[in-house]
Motif scaffolding. Structure first.
Motif, short mmCIF file in Angstrom:
data_model
loop_
_atom_site.label_atom_id
_atom_site.label_comp_id
_atom_site.label_asym_id
_atom_site.label_seq_id
_atom_site.Cartn_x
_atom_site.Cartn_y
_atom_site.Cartn_z
N GLY A 24 23.97 -8.81 33.20
CA GLY A 24 23.60 -8.21 31.93
C GLY A 24 24.82 -7.79 31.14
N SER A 25 25.43 -8.72 30.40
CA SER A 25 26.59 -8.37 29.59
C SER A 25 26.14 -7.45 28.46
CB SER A 25 27.24 -9.63 29.00
OG SER A 25 26.37 -10.26 28.08
N VAL A 26 27.05 -6.58 28.01
CA VAL A 26 26.67 -5.64 26.96
C VAL A 26 26.59 -6.30 25.59
CG1 VAL A 26 27.55 -3.65 28.20
CG2 VAL A 26 29.04 -4.86 26.62
N GLY A 27 27.19 -7.49 25.46
CA GLY A 27 27.13 -8.18 24.18
C GLY A 27 25.80 -8.83 23.92
N ARG A 46 30.68 -16.29 19.02
CA ARG A 46 31.28 -17.54 18.54
C ARG A 46 31.85 -17.37 17.13
NH1 ARG A 46 26.68 -19.57 21.53
NH2 ARG A 46 27.49 -20.41 23.49
N GLY A 47 32.54 -16.25 16.97
CA GLY A 47 33.23 -15.99 15.73
C GLY A 47 32.38 -15.44 14.61
N ARG A 48 31.09 -15.20 14.86
CA ARG A 48 30.20 -14.71 13.81
C ARG A 48 29.81 -13.26 14.07
NH1 ARG A 48 25.62 -19.31 13.81
NH2 ARG A 48 25.80 -18.86 16.04
N PHE A 49 29.79 -12.48 12.99
CA PHE A 49 29.38 -11.07 13.07
C PHE A 49 27.87 -11.01 13.29
CE2 PHE A 49 27.91 -7.04 11.52
CZ PHE A 49 28.94 -6.13 11.79
N ALA A 50 27.45 -10.28 14.32
CA ALA A 50 26.02 -10.18 14.64
C ALA A 50 25.59 -8.72 14.66
CB ALA A 50 25.73 -10.81 16.00
N LEU A 51 24.43 -8.45 14.10
CA LEU A 51 23.76 -7.17 14.30
C LEU A 51 23.18 -7.19 15.72
CD1 LEU A 51 21.82 -6.96 10.92
CD2 LEU A 51 24.02 -5.90 11.48
N ARG A 52 23.39 -6.11 16.44
CA ARG A 52 22.98 -6.09 17.84
C ARG A 52 22.09 -4.88 18.09
NH1 ARG A 52 24.40 -3.03 21.66
NH2 ARG A 52 24.40 -3.59 23.88
N PHE A 95 19.20 1.89 18.43
CA PHE A 95 19.37 0.62 19.14
C PHE A 95 20.85 0.27 19.32
CE2 PHE A 95 15.44 0.27 16.51
CZ PHE A 95 14.52 0.29 17.55
N GLY A 96 21.71 1.29 19.31
CA GLY A 96 23.15 1.05 19.34
C GLY A 96 23.72 1.02 20.75
N TRP A 97 24.79 0.22 20.90
CA TRP A 97 25.54 0.14 22.15
C TRP A 97 24.58 0.01 23.35
CZ3 TRP A 97 26.94 4.27 18.66
CH2 TRP A 97 27.99 3.91 17.80
#
Length: 492
Positions: free
Chosen positions: A247-250, A454-460, A86-88
């Motif tokens: 569709g932004s990649v973030g 918003r400054g927080r680390f997220a699992l994506r 599920f990466g990138w």
């Protein structure tokens, strides 16, 4: 049997034997990929063996080279062929696309232009992409690139060329060192880094990229964009292009493209849309309206090697004004240019519209994959992945120690592990979730990457594999919670 043919030639019988052996190898690899770890880290000695190996004076037998591939390279794939990767924004290869690459390599044409089949295949495949997203085909031009990074350079060069022409000068002959007003490109805080890279390579400089604020759904704020354009004009700068995202990649956010198209038309700005990841969502009911602005864009970048699973590399740039694109790139004098129904092949050469002169036969794998899917198959593939992302978001919501950090966008879900005793302690949550990500990746049970929201680390997690199931998503949730609980317990 040992071949007596001199390299690079191979005896036809030996080539046939090797070919069958490789088909079996690839078939077994693809068929059994779900039973293996998603990712298998390499040992230091394995890395060194690949990087530092010497090229011998005597050539090796083809069979020995294939065996080296099987034992030293194939076991250490990136992981994107696995249903729990599920990466990138990396998809598995469509099997027919794998075969198409083999066929294209056998023909090995240069697709700069001319009168051979590869040229017409690319024309057809690019037109199909235009039709899928309702981009105008009359008067427009498109070509395949290595990916959206090069596609963006091609598009922004055309936008720069038009802006200079509107102001009465020629950027190709005069360059950007004549003391003219600084050109400004607008993108959102979620815009892809390839936009800044393109601005730097085109001589605009990183300072030319104006990042616009986003709303609560991580979409470009049109009011903030309008204010920025007004402010830059008042300061003597020259706004020339807005780069929106389909569709932004973030987060998978889709900017308000129709509103951007209206603003760009009123302000005489070029509208470029980065649809590399999500542009083909325009084929899906419910998303078609949100992608309406694609039809009004001056240029659109797409990456068939993302959601369509066309083997890399396969990007595309679509430009509404094909004549202008040619003006921005062609080095062929007008009186020598090939035109429809005149000259060799009767079609302008692709090399007049972009960076490359020699161009590979990328179109074959796209042409074959699109025909295999059909319009309905494209729509169904994307619809299914969007539904899986919504299912994953529900699983996260139901877990007492997981938290969504953004609404699911297309096939992307951003979340984090949040044990009760760390809630409110953002610094420790960021550090914990980074370790969770790293341990999940190394475990081979699944593969997620990260973003910062918003400054927080997220699992994506980005769902792009055609074989991913709800069971794979449940496994991702389980390994995230188990890993998080173990690491959080060790911190206490």
């Amino acid at each position: 049997m040992t071949s007596t043919a001199k390299a690079p030639a191979i005896d036809p019988q030996e080539f046939r034997r090797l070919g069958h052996e490789l088909v079996d190898l690839v078939t077994d690899y693809l068929d059994g990929i779900g039973e293996r770890p998603v990712f298998q880290p390499m040992r230091p000695d394995e890395r060194r063996a690949l990087m530092d190996g010497a090229l011998g004076d005597a050539g090796l037998a083809p069979g020995e080279i294939v065996e080296r591939f099987r034992t030293t390279i194939l076991p250490h794939a990136m992981g994107n062929g696995h249903p729990r990767f599920f990466g990138w924004v990396n998809s598995p290869p469509a099997p027919l696309g794998v075969l198409a690459d083999f066929l294209a390599a056998a023909m090995n044409p240069s697709c700069a232009g001319g009168d051979h089949a590869a040229i017409y295949v690319e024309r057809a495949a690019v037109r199909w992409l235009m039709e899928l997203i309702s981009f105008p085909t009359e008067g427009s031009m498109g070509l395949l690139t290595s990916g959206a990074s090069v596609a963006t350079i091609v598009a922004l060069a055309a936008a720069r060329h038009r802006a200079a022409a509107q102001d009465g000068w020629n950027v190709r002959s005069e360059g950007l060192q004549g003391g003219r007003p600084a050109l400004v490109l607008y993108t959102s805080e979620q815009g892809h880094s390839c936009l800044q890279k393109a601005a730097e390579l085109l001589g605009l400089g990183a300072h030319a990229v104006h990042q616009v604020a986003v709303d609560e759904q991580f979409r470009m704020d049109v009011g903030a964009l309008r204010a920025a354009v007004t402010s830059d004009r008042a300061a003597g700068r020259r706004p020339f292009c807005v780069a929106g995202s389909a569709g932004s990649v973030g987060t998978g956010a889709i900017d308000p493209l129709s509103d951007l198209a209206d603003l760009c038309a009123a302000e005489r700005l070029w509208l470029h849309v980065d649809g590399a990841y999500g542009g083909l969502a325009a084929t899906v009911p419910g998303y078609r309206e949100r992608c309406d602005g694609l039809a009004g864009a001056d240029s659109v970048a797409l990456d068939p090697h993302k959601w369509l699973s066309v083997p890399v590399e396969c990007g595309a740039i679509l430009v509404r004004d094909g004549a202008l694109l040619r003006e921005a790139w062609s080095l062929v004098p007008a009186y020598l240019r090939t035109e429809p129904d005149r000259g060799f092949g009767g079609l302008p050469w692709f090399s007049e519209y972009g960076v490359q002169q020699t161009r590979g036969f990328r179109a074959l794998k796209l042409w074959m994959t699109l025909q295999h899917l059909g319009r309905a198959g494209v729509r169904d593939l994307i619809t299914r992945h969007i539904a899986l992302a919504e299912h994953l978001a529900r699983l996260v919501d139901q877990a007492p120690d997981l938290e969504l950090l953004a609404p699911p966008g297309l096939s992307i879900v951003c979340f984090r592990y949040t044990p009760p005793h760390l809630r409110g302690d953002e610094k420790r949550l960021d550090a914990l979730n980074q370790r969770v990500m790293e341990e999940i990746q190394a475990s081979g049970a699944a593969f997620v990457t990260q973003t910062t929201l918003r400054g927080r680390f997220a699992l994506r997690a980005c769902i792009l594999h055609y074989a991913t199931t709800e069971a794979d998503l449940a496994a991702l949730v389980d390994v995230t919670r188990e890993t998080g609980e173990r690491l959080a317990g060790a911190q206490e």
